[in-house]
Design an enzyme around this catalytic site. Structure first.
Site, mmCIF file in Angstrom:
data_model
loop_
_atom_site.group_PDB
_atom_site.id
_atom_site.type_symbol
_atom_site.label_atom_id
_atom_site.label_comp_id
_atom_site.label_asym_id
_atom_site.label_seq_id
_atom_site.Cartn_x
_atom_site.Cartn_y
_atom_site.Cartn_z
ATOM 1 N N ASN A 102 39.139 -18.391 81.131
ATOM 2 C CA ASN A 102 39.657 -16.811 81.704
ATOM 3 C C ASN A 102 41.367 -16.719 81.674
ATOM 4 O O ASN A 102 41.805 -15.397 81.759
ATOM 5 C CB ASN A 102 38.971 -16.525 83.249
ATOM 6 C CG ASN A 102 37.480 -16.160 83.016
ATOM 7 O OD1 ASN A 102 37.045 -15.807 82.019
ATOM 8 N ND2 ASN A 102 36.940 -16.550 84.190
ATOM 9 N N ARG A 137 36.415 -8.378 75.764
ATOM 10 C CA ARG A 137 36.136 -9.812 76.129
ATOM 11 C C ARG A 137 35.704 -9.812 77.638
ATOM 12 O O ARG A 137 35.033 -10.503 78.121
ATOM 13 C CB ARG A 137 37.252 -10.525 75.656
ATOM 14 C CG ARG A 137 36.747 -12.353 75.764
ATOM 15 C CD ARG A 137 37.920 -13.001 75.216
ATOM 16 N NE ARG A 137 37.585 -14.449 75.411
ATOM 17 C CZ ARG A 137 38.456 -15.334 75.816
ATOM 18 N NH1 ARG A 137 39.752 -14.917 75.930
ATOM 19 N NH2 ARG A 137 38.146 -16.516 75.884
ATOM 20 N N HIS A 148 33.906 -10.070 67.859
ATOM 21 C CA HIS A 148 34.966 -10.810 67.454
ATOM 22 C C HIS A 148 35.380 -10.099 66.073
ATOM 23 O O HIS A 148 36.198 -10.674 65.343
ATOM 24 C CB HIS A 148 34.363 -12.165 66.987
ATOM 25 C CG HIS A 148 34.319 -13.065 68.167
ATOM 26 N ND1 HIS A 148 33.655 -14.367 68.026
ATOM 27 C CD2 HIS A 148 34.627 -12.812 69.495
ATOM 28 C CE1 HIS A 148 33.516 -14.752 69.494
ATOM 29 N NE2 HIS A 148 34.077 -14.131 70.302
ATOM 30 N N HIS A 201 32.897 -11.803 79.785
ATOM 31 C CA HIS A 201 33.242 -12.762 81.054
ATOM 32 C C HIS A 201 32.832 -12.488 82.195
ATOM 33 O O HIS A 201 32.356 -13.212 83.119
ATOM 34 C CB HIS A 201 34.788 -13.173 80.879
ATOM 35 C CG HIS A 201 34.996 -14.108 79.709
ATOM 36 N ND1 HIS A 201 36.241 -15.038 79.666
ATOM 37 C CD2 HIS A 201 34.576 -13.949 78.389
ATOM 38 C CE1 HIS A 201 36.022 -15.611 78.448
ATOM 39 N NE2 HIS A 201 35.256 -15.061 77.574
HETATM 40 C C1 HEM Z 1 28.862 -15.980 71.704
HETATM 41 C C2 HEM Z 1 29.283 -16.748 72.451
HETATM 42 C C3 HEM Z 1 30.789 -16.478 72.663
HETATM 43 C C4 HEM Z 1 31.796 -17.604 72.477
HETATM 44 C C5 HEM Z 1 31.685 -18.913 72.291
HETATM 45 C C6 HEM Z 1 33.234 -16.660 72.421
HETATM 46 C C7 HEM Z 1 34.379 -17.349 72.380
HETATM 47 C C8 HEM Z 1 35.579 -16.897 72.364
HETATM 48 C C9 HEM Z 1 37.013 -17.647 72.122
HETATM 49 C C10 HEM Z 1 37.042 -19.039 72.116
HETATM 50 C C11 HEM Z 1 37.847 -16.761 71.938
HETATM 51 C C12 HEM Z 1 39.432 -16.706 71.658
HETATM 52 C C13 HEM Z 1 40.103 -17.070 73.213
HETATM 53 C C14 HEM Z 1 41.520 -17.771 72.833
HETATM 54 O O1 HEM Z 1 41.682 -18.870 72.441
HETATM 55 O O2 HEM Z 1 42.437 -16.986 73.268
HETATM 56 C C15 HEM Z 1 37.277 -15.321 72.040
HETATM 57 C C16 HEM Z 1 37.959 -14.281 71.877
HETATM 58 C C17 HEM Z 1 37.223 -12.756 71.925
HETATM 59 N N1 HEM Z 1 35.931 -12.632 72.288
HETATM 60 FE FE1 HEM Z 1 34.212 -13.957 72.277
HETATM 61 N N2 HEM Z 1 33.049 -15.352 72.471
HETATM 62 C C18 HEM Z 1 31.591 -15.130 72.623
HETATM 63 C C19 HEM Z 1 31.154 -13.905 72.590
HETATM 64 C C20 HEM Z 1 31.692 -12.877 72.883
HETATM 65 C C21 HEM Z 1 31.329 -11.400 73.239
HETATM 66 C C22 HEM Z 1 29.657 -11.385 73.632
HETATM 67 C C23 HEM Z 1 32.112 -10.539 73.129
HETATM 68 C C24 HEM Z 1 31.966 -9.208 73.627
HETATM 69 C C25 HEM Z 1 31.050 -8.367 73.114
HETATM 70 C C26 HEM Z 1 33.311 -11.181 72.824
HETATM 71 C C27 HEM Z 1 34.522 -10.636 72.531
HETATM 72 C C28 HEM Z 1 35.667 -11.293 72.213
HETATM 73 C C29 HEM Z 1 36.912 -10.664 71.900
HETATM 74 C C30 HEM Z 1 36.910 -9.133 72.032
HETATM 75 C C31 HEM Z 1 38.018 -11.586 71.547
HETATM 76 C C32 HEM Z 1 39.468 -11.529 71.405
HETATM 77 C C33 HEM Z 1 40.260 -11.457 72.658
HETATM 78 C C34 HEM Z 1 41.688 -11.095 72.290
HETATM 79 O O3 HEM Z 1 42.046 -10.425 71.624
HETATM 80 O O4 HEM Z 1 42.404 -11.730 73.217
HETATM 81 N N3 HEM Z 1 33.210 -12.401 72.542
HETATM 82 N N4 HEM Z 1 35.770 -15.608 72.208
#
Ligand code: HEM
Length: 292
Positions: A60, A29, A161, A33
């Site tokens: 972040n 992630r 995700h 970002h």
């Molecule tokens: C399309 C728009 C996207 C939105 C709106 C979004 C939003 C989010 C949100 C809200 C979380 C949870 C954060 C939390 O509450 O701790 C999350 C987690 C995550 N996102 Fe996204 N995301 C997006 C795109 C992406 C992209 C492009 C990637 C990477 C290629 C990505 C990889 C991840 C990963 C791996 C997690 C898990 C993080 C963890 O385990 O702490 N996301 N995302």
């Protein structure tokens, strides 16, 4: 990058994954970002004496693994000083955690330089910041288009995700108060809502839920199966059902003809090209959290 430096970083990431597998999500992630704000320039890594840099912006605050980036940097500086930027390290580590969780390999383009500017206001700018978890399909497409990424990149990269966790607070309005009337999100499977309510009480700011339950430590294509069954955890995941192109991709990715692994590498390279600094722009930082 010289080969021994490459080996060093690789064995280091394997070590990290062995002791802290839960960092794979945050580290993937982090590259997203970084790239979406001021381009892939390591700006998300900068500290600020007054907590006014990007990493202190609300989206972040749930990033983790900065110390891993610092440690990879330290090892690389010892092997070949001043060569590999912090922005490149973030990109390389994102690839390495994908591979470590059984996902695809891709060749990471390197040569990015590190930026000197990092502002807390930018990630949450409504027009140009990170797409919020409640983004509609149109907002998601706009946010990606603004950075030269297309609708396919959007649906493919959302597949990130397939690993990691989310705080309840990133989706609990879907369970308890979707339109401000104590209602639930009608686009979510009611059985799934019931299960999530057991995990997330209303107002819970700390509990984590798996984005891809059952295989959140494995990079696979089950994310698409879940989203298709109206079990996407975030509103932005569910939104991918609301566009003919993204919906077709979701459906295709649940079949034997899935091209997700190959596509993910291509779209990660595309994302890694956003706003890259080259030549004499920026610098190669010695310590990733500090300007030289
Ligand atoms: C399309 C728009 C996207 C939105 C709106 C979004 C939003 C989010 C949100 C809200 C979380 C949870 C954060 C939390 O509450 O701790 C999350 C987690 C995550 N996102 Fe996204 N995301 C997006 C795109 C992406 C992209 C492009 C990637 C990477 C290629 C990505 C990889 C991840 C990963 C791996 C997690 C898990 C993080 C963890 O385990 O702490 N996301 N995302």
């Amino acid at each position: 990058m010289r080969n021994h430096a490459h080996m060093l970083k690789r064995s280091y990431i394997n070590e990290v994954m062995a002791v802290a597998p839960s960092l794979s999500g945050p580290l993937l992630r982090m590259h997203f970002h970084d790239c979406f704000i001021r381009g892939c320039d390591g700006s998300v890594l900068l500290d600020s004496p007054t907590n006014q840099s990007e990493k202190f912006a609300p989206p972040n605050l749930s990033l983790r693994g900065f110390n891993i980036i610092d440690r990879v940097k330290l090892a690389l500086e010892n092997a070949c000083p001043g060569v590999v930027s912090c922005a490149d390290i973030v990109a390389l580590v994102a690839r390495d955690v994908t591979v470590a969780t059984k996902g695809p390999f891709w060749e990471v383009e390197t040569g990015r330089r590190d930026g000197n500017v990092s502002l807390i206001s930018e990630p949450i700018n409504p027009a140009t910041g990170l797409p919020p978890f409640f983004a509609s399909i149109n907002l998601l497409k706009q946010s990606f288009a603004l950075r030269g990424l297309n609708t396919k990149d959007l649906v493919v990269l959302s597949g990130g995700h397939t690993i990691g966790m989310s705080h309840c607070s990133s989706f609990d309005s879907r369970l308890y108060n979707f339109t401000g009337k104590g209602d639930t999100d009608p686009s979510m499977d009611p059985n799934y809502i019931a299960r999530l309510k057991l995990k997330c009480k209303q107002g819970d700011q700390t509990t984590l839920a798996e984005l891809d339950p059952g295989s959140f430590k494995t990079f696979d294509d089950s994310y698409y199966r879940l989203v298709t069954k109206r079990r996407g955890l975030l509103q932005s995941d569910a939104a991918l059902l609301n566009d003919p192109e993204t919906r077709a991709y979701l459906v295709q990715s649940t079949s034997h003809g899935s091209t997700f692994f190959k596509d993910f590498g291509v779209s990660m390279v595309n994302m890694g090209r956003i706003g890259v600094l080259t030549g004499s722009q920026g610098e190669v930082r010695t310590i990733c959290s500090k300007r030289n």
